[in-house]
Design a protein around this motif. Structure first.
Motif, PDB file in Angstrom:
ATOM      1  N   TRP A  53       0.877  -1.185   0.000  1.00 53.54           N
ATOM      2  CA  TRP A  53       0.000   0.000   0.000  1.00 53.54           C
ATOM      3  C   TRP A  53       0.908   1.227   0.000  1.00 53.54           C
ATOM      4  O   TRP A  53       1.343   1.706   1.034  1.00 53.54           O
ATOM      5  CB  TRP A  53      -0.918  -0.006   1.217  1.00 53.54           C
ATOM      6  CG  TRP A  53      -1.879   1.156   1.237  1.00 53.54           C
ATOM      7  CD1 TRP A  53      -1.748   2.318   1.936  1.00 53.54           C
ATOM      8  CD2 TRP A  53      -3.112   1.269   0.520  1.00 53.54           C
ATOM      9  NE1 TRP A  53      -2.817   3.150   1.694  1.00 53.54           N
ATOM     10  CE2 TRP A  53      -3.670   2.529   0.826  1.00 53.54           C
ATOM     11  CE3 TRP A  53      -3.798   0.427  -0.364  1.00 53.54           C
ATOM     12  CZ2 TRP A  53      -4.884   2.963   0.281  1.00 53.54           C
ATOM     13  CZ3 TRP A  53      -5.002   0.861  -0.887  1.00 53.54           C
ATOM     14  CH2 TRP A  53      -5.530   2.113  -0.561  1.00 53.54           C
ATOM     15  N   ILE A  55       0.291   4.369  -1.114  1.00 52.20           N
ATOM     16  CA  ILE A  55      -0.591   5.463  -1.514  1.00 52.20           C
ATOM     17  C   ILE A  55      -0.333   6.639  -0.565  1.00 52.20           C
ATOM     18  O   ILE A  55      -0.378   6.460   0.657  1.00 52.20           O
ATOM     19  CB  ILE A  55      -2.074   5.031  -1.429  1.00 52.20           C
ATOM     20  CG1 ILE A  55      -2.349   3.793  -2.297  1.00 52.20           C
ATOM     21  CG2 ILE A  55      -3.007   6.187  -1.783  1.00 52.20           C
ATOM     22  CD1 ILE A  55      -2.446   4.018  -3.774  1.00 52.20           C
ATOM     23  N   GLY A  59      -3.752  10.427  -1.963  1.00 50.56           N
ATOM     24  CA  GLY A  59      -4.419   9.298  -2.640  1.00 50.56           C
ATOM     25  C   GLY A  59      -3.711   8.832  -3.894  1.00 50.56           C
ATOM     26  O   GLY A  59      -4.290   8.090  -4.687  1.00 50.56           O
ATOM     27  N   THR A  80      -2.739   5.098  -9.018  1.00 54.18           N
ATOM     28  CA  THR A  80      -3.582   6.299  -9.072  1.00 54.18           C
ATOM     29  C   THR A  80      -2.689   7.507  -9.300  1.00 54.18           C
ATOM     30  O   THR A  80      -1.530   7.548  -8.869  1.00 54.18           O
ATOM     31  CB  THR A  80      -4.362   6.526  -7.767  1.00 54.18           C
ATOM     32  OG1 THR A  80      -3.423   6.679  -6.709  1.00 54.18           O
ATOM     33  CG2 THR A  80      -5.288   5.388  -7.459  1.00 54.18           C
ATOM     34  N   SER A  99      -7.264   6.365 -12.321  1.00 52.40           N
ATOM     35  CA  SER A  99      -6.604   5.150 -11.820  1.00 52.40           C
ATOM     36  C   SER A  99      -6.475   4.143 -12.952  1.00 52.40           C
ATOM     37  O   SER A  99      -7.257   4.162 -13.909  1.00 52.40           O
ATOM     38  CB  SER A  99      -7.432   4.540 -10.678  1.00 52.40           C
ATOM     39  OG  SER A  99      -8.717   4.201 -11.150  1.00 52.40           O
ATOM     40  N   LYS A 140     -12.872   8.589 -11.192  1.00 50.46           N
ATOM     41  CA  LYS A 140     -13.689   8.813  -9.995  1.00 50.46           C
ATOM     42  C   LYS A 140     -15.070   9.320 -10.389  1.00 50.46           C
ATOM     43  O   LYS A 140     -15.204  10.041 -11.386  1.00 50.46           O
ATOM     44  CB  LYS A 140     -13.032   9.872  -9.107  1.00 50.46           C
ATOM     45  CG  LYS A 140     -11.740   9.425  -8.473  1.00 50.46           C
ATOM     46  CD  LYS A 140     -11.058  10.617  -7.822  1.00 50.46           C
ATOM     47  CE  LYS A 140      -9.677  10.219  -7.308  1.00 50.46           C
ATOM     48  NZ  LYS A 140      -8.858  11.382  -6.939  1.00 50.46           N
ATOM     49  N   PHE A 212     -10.530  -1.944  -3.851  1.00 49.58           N
ATOM     50  CA  PHE A 212      -9.515  -0.888  -3.800  1.00 49.58           C
ATOM     51  C   PHE A 212     -10.173   0.484  -3.618  1.00 49.58           C
ATOM     52  O   PHE A 212      -9.695   1.319  -2.837  1.00 49.58           O
ATOM     53  CB  PHE A 212      -8.669  -0.912  -5.082  1.00 49.58           C
ATOM     54  CG  PHE A 212      -7.779   0.290  -5.238  1.00 49.58           C
ATOM     55  CD1 PHE A 212      -6.678   0.472  -4.411  1.00 49.58           C
ATOM     56  CD2 PHE A 212      -8.052   1.255  -6.207  1.00 49.58           C
ATOM     57  CE1 PHE A 212      -5.867   1.598  -4.542  1.00 49.58           C
ATOM     58  CE2 PHE A 212      -7.247   2.381  -6.342  1.00 49.58           C
ATOM     59  CZ  PHE A 212      -6.148   2.558  -5.509  1.00 49.58           C
ATOM     60  N   THR A 213     -11.278   0.732  -4.329  1.00 46.95           N
ATOM     61  CA  THR A 213     -11.935   2.053  -4.201  1.00 46.95           C
ATOM     62  C   THR A 213     -12.446   2.267  -2.772  1.00 46.95           C
ATOM     63  O   THR A 213     -12.397   3.378  -2.257  1.00 46.95           O
ATOM     64  CB  THR A 213     -13.099   2.224  -5.206  1.00 46.95           C
ATOM     65  OG1 THR A 213     -14.164   1.315  -4.897  1.00 46.95           O
ATOM     66  CG2 THR A 213     -12.650   2.016  -6.637  1.00 46.95           C
ATOM     67  N   ASP A 215     -11.045   0.989  -0.059  1.00 50.38           N
ATOM     68  CA  ASP A 215      -9.860   1.252   0.767  1.00 50.38           C
ATOM     69  C   ASP A 215      -9.342   2.673   0.539  1.00 50.38           C
ATOM     70  O   ASP A 215      -8.864   3.331   1.465  1.00 50.38           O
ATOM     71  CB  ASP A 215      -8.737   0.253   0.438  1.00 50.38           C
ATOM     72  CG  ASP A 215      -9.022  -1.125   1.016  1.00 50.38           C
ATOM     73  OD1 ASP A 215     -10.065  -1.288   1.675  1.00 50.38           O
ATOM     74  OD2 ASP A 215      -8.200  -2.044   0.796  1.00 50.38           O
ATOM     75  N   LEU A 216      -9.437   3.113  -0.721  1.00 47.90           N
ATOM     76  CA  LEU A 216      -8.880   4.428  -1.055  1.00 47.90           C
ATOM     77  C   LEU A 216      -9.639   5.550  -0.339  1.00 47.90           C
ATOM     78  O   LEU A 216      -9.021   6.463   0.221  1.00 47.90           O
ATOM     79  CB  LEU A 216      -8.914   4.630  -2.579  1.00 47.90           C
ATOM     80  CG  LEU A 216      -8.204   5.868  -3.113  1.00 47.90           C
ATOM     81  CD1 LEU A 216      -6.709   5.844  -2.776  1.00 47.90           C
ATOM     82  CD2 LEU A 216      -8.384   5.977  -4.638  1.00 47.90           C
ATOM     83  N   HIS A 219      -8.806   5.463   3.305  1.00 49.16           N
ATOM     84  CA  HIS A 219      -7.441   5.978   3.501  1.00 49.16           C
ATOM     85  C   HIS A 219      -7.453   7.516   3.491  1.00 49.16           C
ATOM     86  O   HIS A 219      -6.868   8.168   4.365  1.00 49.16           O
ATOM     87  CB  HIS A 219      -6.545   5.442   2.387  1.00 49.16           C
ATOM     88  CG  HIS A 219      -5.191   6.059   2.304  1.00 49.16           C
ATOM     89  ND1 HIS A 219      -4.159   5.726   3.152  1.00 49.16           N
ATOM     90  CD2 HIS A 219      -4.692   6.997   1.457  1.00 49.16           C
ATOM     91  CE1 HIS A 219      -3.081   6.429   2.832  1.00 49.16           C
ATOM     92  NE2 HIS A 219      -3.379   7.212   1.812  1.00 49.16           N
TER      93      HIS A 219
END
Lengths: 547, 206
Positions: A53, A55, A59, A80, A99, A140, A212-213, A215-216, A219
């Motif tokens: 990870w 990132i 982001g 990303t 992304s 997005k 993933f989206t 988690d993003l 985050h």
């Protein structure tokens, strides 16, 4: 278990099922690919980890997710980057995305990640190897992504109405498989059990992108989304004409998909009587349909009218449901009852009645694969070929190809992006370079040349090599009854969106949101299990947001 | 632009002279197959023949020189074949690989005992053609070259053709030559096509 009399209810005829307008009314089912994949991942007890990870606080960066299926690892590598808003477009002609992703065969080391980082964000312009199985990118949702992040930053949950209305944080604009841009050929996957089915690696990629989206935003927002919200957030997708010719160029595969679904339908229609438990399940699902239809709003006026009619028709079905499912052969009764309604309603009914009977239909998904194109049979007698044309292709003589209406459009490949497009024959240049999707017209031409004096196909094709392709299709149809869309693909009335919806429904897409008659937005994996929920949960057909 | 004959004469010289020093590219079989199909359509072949040629991709890719010869076959002048079936022997004069190849296989599979291809310029392509047919129709074939331009194809009771091995890297020259023909099938954008293209007029407020 119900006693089944499989032969009691025949399959719906191809001449009924394979009309373009009906294909354009299809809904996802429990046999759709995303659903099948997740059911199989659960059965395999697949495990997902996130070994990398990288990132940053804005982001941007990369992450790696690895899923172990049997003894093999597959990794989603996600990149990303900062995208200028003016570059954000769904169109395939875009050159930059928020992304980009690759499904990697194994676990990439740092050297491999570095190679991928140079290529994956460039998508079509990049270059790939057989270690990459799928290539994709996503933008997005401008409405939802930043709203969710901001809400989480404030320690709040996002607005549920927005979650319901939009339903995804990112929207893929292409998911490439099967050798595109140097990635692995589909043959690579042939002996890999659950991953070898149609579009399984593509669906796996999309489902992992969805995770993933989630988690993003967590985050960036610094706190967790509620599970019900996360579950409802799928992955958006924008699909245009590029996907449409696939159904025409893969006749054997299309037939296998349809045959499996129609066989499933015939099986459930043959059920003689339902238990109380099964009746309760059907009533519960019918309520879910009501809620799903109420959630489904689109900006396209014609489509919105269709959805409204569907809601009304489904209400009438609901009023009669209890009595219909108490009859003998209750599922057959339901399907017959729906036949007085719109095609949308009839096809919704098909998806609806498959849902409670996984024990009867799930096994059929193994038959949805195709091992390639059927070779031409040069030995076939011309008399036999004529019989097949007479038996299977009657529908093609309905069209008058001397009429401008029936030849109004032509398919072609654009120089700009090497993608299929549909042009207006009498208004645009380029029809001399037409792609051969005019199957019905080709059949007409074949018949004109199919005169006496030829013994077999080999002999005929020596004289008329131009008919080789369509002649093979005649032979394919003789073995694969659902292989052809029984409509004129160059007619003024041909609507590519019908082909898109058919294919997307097999993927498992719902909430079709047309933006014109040639491209559509949909949502995939909405309601699907999360990464830590591969525990057999398989009840997410037509998901409804639960507050 | 040079005509096909001039182009391919120069091209083939460059290709053969540069053997072993070509720039190469890793391509998937599907990628090469799709490119061959488009190139064949760009060459004016019927769709069905383009399909048959595209199906040769994996065997052609097993030998870089074969790929070059295939380009040669694709560009050669397409004379009308003269076909004669006499008893169980099919003879094709002016046999051009891309047109006559599938006809020869059709004939053998449908019971013809011998196929004679005359004036065949790219004889090395017969091996991948027959190997592909063996894989497709699950039977065996053999061939012999009588002189410089006559090839005789027969059935065989046993496998006599060699295995060609795995697909290799593709010379960039080959890709460029195929691409040149493929491009002939692409339609340039027009105002109308832009206006009606998928996604046209979209404002991404989502």
């Amino acid at each position: 278990m119900n006693k089944i009399f499989i032969n009691e209810v025949p399959l719906r005829k191809p001449k009924t099922v394979m009309k373009l307008d009906r294909l354009g009314a299809m809904f996802p089912t429990r046999m759709s690919f995303m659903r099948t994949l997740l059911r199989n991942l659960s059965q395999k007890k697949a495990i997902i980890t996130r070994p990398t990870w990288e990132i940053d606080n804005d982001g941007f960066g990369y992450a790696v997710y690895t899923i172990k299926i049997d003894d093999r690892d597959y990794s989603l590598v996600a990149f990303t980057n900062d995208l200028d808003p003016s570059d954000r477009t769904d169109r395939v002609i875009a050159t930059a995305w928020d992304s980009s992703y690759v499904l990697y065969d194994g676990v990439p080391d740092i050297t491999e990640i570095s190679r991928l980082q140079k290529n994956v964000p460039r998508q079509e312009v990049g270059r790939f190897s057989a270690k990459e199985l799928v290539l994709s990118r996503a933008n997005k949702s401008l409405r939802l992504f930043s709203h969710v992040v901001q809400a989480l930053k404030r320690g709040k949950q996002p607005d549920t109405k927005m979650i319901k209305d939009i339903g995804y944080l990112m929207r893929t604009t292409a998911v490439y498989g099967n050798g595109k841009f140097g990635i692995a050929d589909r043959n690579t996957l042939m002996n890999r059990d659950i991953i070898s089915g149609p579009f399984m690696v593509e669906m796996l990629t999309v489902w992992m992108i969805r995770g993933f989206t989630h988690d993003l935003v967590e985050h960036l927002g610094g706190s967790k989304l509620k599970k019900n919200i996360k579950t409802y957030l799928g992955v958006g997708n924008a699909t245009g004409l590029g996907m449409a010719p696939f159904l025409v160029t893969h006749p054997e595969l299309l037939s296998n998909w349809m045959m499996a679904r129609e066989t499933g339908l015939a099986r459930v229609r043959a059920i003689p009587i339902l238990s109380q438990l099964q009746r309760n399940r059907i009533l519960e699902l019918a309520d879910r349909v009501v809620n799903h239809l109420n959630d489904w709003e689109v900006s396209d006026k014609e489509y919105q009218i269709r959805i409204k009619s569907l809601r009304t028709e489904w209400r009438e079905i609901g009023e009669n449901l209890s009595s219909l499912i108490s009859e003998e052969k209750p599922i057959d009764a339901l399907v017959k009852f729906s036949e007085k309604f719109s095609l949308d309603c009839q096809e919704l009914m098909v998806a609806f009645v498959l849902e409670p009977f996984g024990d009867l239909v799930d096994g059929l998904t193994c038959c949805m694969v195709s091992d390639g194109s059927m070779p031409l049979n040069p030995v076939m007698d011309i008399s036999e070929l004529r019989e097949f044309i007479q038996r299977d292709w009657n529908w093609s003589i309905e069209f008058d190809f001397k009429s401008k209406k029936e030849t109004a459009q032509f398919w072609y490949v654009s120089e700009e992006k090497l993608e299929p497009r549909l042009g207006l024959r009498y208004e645009e240049p380029g029809s001399e370079l037409e792609s051969p999707l005019d199957i019905a017209r080709q059949i007409e031409k074949l018949q004109l040349d199919l005169t006496e004096g030829f013994s077999n196909v080999a002999e005929f094709l020596r004289k008329f090599p131009e008919h080789r392709s369509v002649l093979r299709r005649v032979q394919v149809m003789a073995s694969y009854p659902y292989s052809e869309i029984r409509d004129n693909m160059i007619s003024e009335s041909c609507r590519p969106i019908d082909m898109l919806r058919c294919k997307l429904s097999y993927f498992g897409a719902a909430k079709f949101d047309p933006k014109s008659d040639r491209w559509v937005r949909i949502t995939l994996a909405q309601g699907a299990p999360l990464f830590d929920e591969l525990d057999g949960r398989d009840d997410w057909w037509l998901p409804v947001f639960s507050a | 632009m040079k005509n096909n004959t001039e182009y391919i004469t120069d091209w083939m010289k460059t290709f053969l002279d540069g053997q072993g020093t070509w720039s190469v590219k890793a391509c998937s079989v599907n990628e090469v197959s799709a490119l061959i199909s488009k190139a064949c359509l760009g060459r004016g072949l019927p769709n069905g023949h383009a399909f048959e040629m595209a199906s040769l991709a994996s065997v052609l890719m097993s030998d870089q020189v074969l790929m070059g010869f295939f380009v040669g076959a694709l560009y050669e002048t397409l004379d009308e074949p003269i076909i004669n079936l006499d008893n169980k022997t099919l003879t094709i004069d002016h046999a051009r690989f891309i047109l006559s190849g599938p006809m020869a296989i059709d004939a053998l599979v449908s019971g013809v005992e011998t196929v004679v291809l005359r004036d065949m310029a790219w004889k090395r392509l017969i091996t991948p053609l027959l190997i592909n047919a063996e894989n497709t129709y699950k039977c065996f074939f053999s061939f012999e070259t009588i002189d410089n331009s006559v090839v005789i194809l027969n059935h065989s009771d046993t496998k006599v053709l060699p295995d060609l091995g795995e697909p290799k890297l593709v010379p960039e020259l080959v890709i460029e030559a195929l691409d040149l023909l493929a491009k002939k099938t692409y339609v340039p954008s027009s105002e109308v096509s832009r206006r009606f293209g998928a996604g046209a007029g979209l404002i991404d407020i989502d």
